[in-house]
Design a protein around this motif. Sequence first.
Motif, PDB file in Angstrom:
ATOM      1  N   ILE A 194       1.001  -1.237  -0.092  1.00 58.88           N
ATOM      2  CA  ILE A 194       0.111  -0.041   0.169  1.00 58.88           C
ATOM      3  C   ILE A 194       0.813   1.219  -0.104  1.00 58.88           C
ATOM      4  N   ARG A 195       0.522   2.174  -0.937  1.00 59.24           N
ATOM      5  CA  ARG A 195       1.380   3.330  -0.876  1.00 59.24           C
ATOM      6  C   ARG A 195       0.392   4.416  -1.095  1.00 59.24           C
ATOM      7  N   LEU A 196       0.669   5.646  -0.469  1.00 59.16           N
ATOM      8  CA  LEU A 196       0.081   7.015  -0.565  1.00 59.16           C
ATOM      9  C   LEU A 196       1.021   7.822  -1.410  1.00 59.16           C
ATOM     10  N   LEU A 197       0.477   8.385  -2.317  1.00 57.39           N
ATOM     11  CA  LEU A 197       1.098   9.562  -3.100  1.00 57.39           C
ATOM     12  C   LEU A 197       0.470  10.730  -2.923  1.00 57.39           C
ATOM     13  N   ASP A 198       1.091  11.857  -2.528  1.00 60.76           N
ATOM     14  CA  ASP A 198       0.538  13.090  -2.308  1.00 60.76           C
ATOM     15  C   ASP A 198       0.977  13.922  -3.295  1.00 60.76           C
ATOM     16  N   LEU A 199      -0.030  14.388  -4.303  1.00 51.97           N
ATOM     17  CA  LEU A 199       0.033  14.963  -5.770  1.00 51.97           C
ATOM     18  C   LEU A 199       0.036  16.584  -5.259  1.00 51.97           C
ATOM     19  N   ARG A 200      -0.275  17.165  -4.206  1.00 54.11           N
ATOM     20  CA  ARG A 200      -0.653  18.533  -3.978  1.00 54.11           C
ATOM     21  C   ARG A 200       0.273  19.479  -4.298  1.00 54.11           C
ATOM     22  N   GLU A 201       1.500  19.226  -4.373  1.00 60.34           N
ATOM     23  CA  GLU A 201       2.522  20.173  -4.656  1.00 60.34           C
ATOM     24  C   GLU A 201       3.127  20.014  -6.345  1.00 60.34           C
ATOM     25  N   LEU A 202       2.343  18.947  -7.004  1.00 58.80           N
ATOM     26  CA  LEU A 202       2.579  18.941  -8.573  1.00 58.80           C
ATOM     27  C   LEU A 202       1.644  19.777  -9.178  1.00 58.80           C
ATOM     28  N   GLU A 203       1.976  20.012 -10.354  1.00 58.14           N
ATOM     29  CA  GLU A 203       0.929  21.072 -11.054  1.00 58.14           C
ATOM     30  C   GLU A 203       0.118  20.128 -11.879  1.00 58.14           C
ATOM     31  N   ASN A 204      -0.855  20.676 -12.505  1.00 53.78           N
ATOM     32  CA  ASN A 204      -1.947  19.873 -13.410  1.00 53.78           C
ATOM     33  C   ASN A 204      -2.429  18.546 -13.015  1.00 53.78           C
ATOM     34  N   THR A 205      -2.497  17.983 -11.573  1.00 54.85           N
ATOM     35  CA  THR A 205      -3.019  17.010 -11.155  1.00 54.85           C
ATOM     36  C   THR A 205      -4.358  17.048 -11.168  1.00 54.85           C
ATOM     37  N   VAL A 206      -5.148  15.709 -11.134  1.00 52.26           N
ATOM     38  CA  VAL A 206      -6.556  15.770 -11.271  1.00 52.26           C
ATOM     39  C   VAL A 206      -7.231  15.623  -9.812  1.00 52.26           C
ATOM     40  N   CYS A 207      -6.269  15.173  -8.940  1.00 51.20           N
ATOM     41  CA  CYS A 207      -6.817  15.054  -7.336  1.00 51.20           C
ATOM     42  C   CYS A 207      -5.459  15.184  -6.754  1.00 51.20           C
ATOM     43  N   ASP A 208      -5.593  15.112  -5.259  1.00 49.11           N
ATOM     44  CA  ASP A 208      -4.761  15.316  -4.067  1.00 49.11           C
ATOM     45  C   ASP A 208      -3.924  14.315  -3.888  1.00 49.11           C
ATOM     46  N   TYR A 209      -4.611  13.068  -3.866  1.00 52.63           N
ATOM     47  CA  TYR A 209      -3.962  12.019  -3.386  1.00 52.63           C
ATOM     48  C   TYR A 209      -4.121  10.594  -4.216  1.00 52.63           C
ATOM     49  N   PHE A 210      -3.296   9.798  -4.525  1.00 53.08           N
ATOM     50  CA  PHE A 210      -3.647   8.425  -5.192  1.00 53.08           C
ATOM     51  C   PHE A 210      -3.228   7.471  -3.898  1.00 53.08           C
TER      52      PHE A 210
END
Length: 123
Positions: free
Chosen positions: A27-43
């Motif tokens: 199980i992994r949590l990817l925090d996408l909040r710092e990235l540009e052009n993402t469709v959500c905050d987390y995977f």
Amino acid sequence: MQKGKASADELIALILQGIEEVKGQDIRLLDLRELENTVCDYFVICNGTSNTQVNAIVGSVQKTVSKAIQDKPWHVEGSENAEWILMDYVNVVVHVFQKHIREFYDIEGLWGDAKITVLEGNL
């Protein structure tokens, strides 16, 4: 708790509980909040050992989240063959893979700039 008013942290905790309940792996949590052009905050990414287990993980997550906060995914995709099922909770997207499919698509590699947290100790 009002419908749809759960925090991302609470939703993630419930998703993880649903995955762990049926022994989802890696199980992994990817925090996408710092990235540009993402469709959500987390995977949230995990895998199962068969299409039966992949379906069981998805069912467990839906049941756990629904029971606790009366929320359901906005969209679910991939249930037909259960090799890769995507559950879209808007700010949090859950990817449940069979191991070989996960390795092939390498979501963690594609989103390599994301902050990745390993959330499973029972490998």
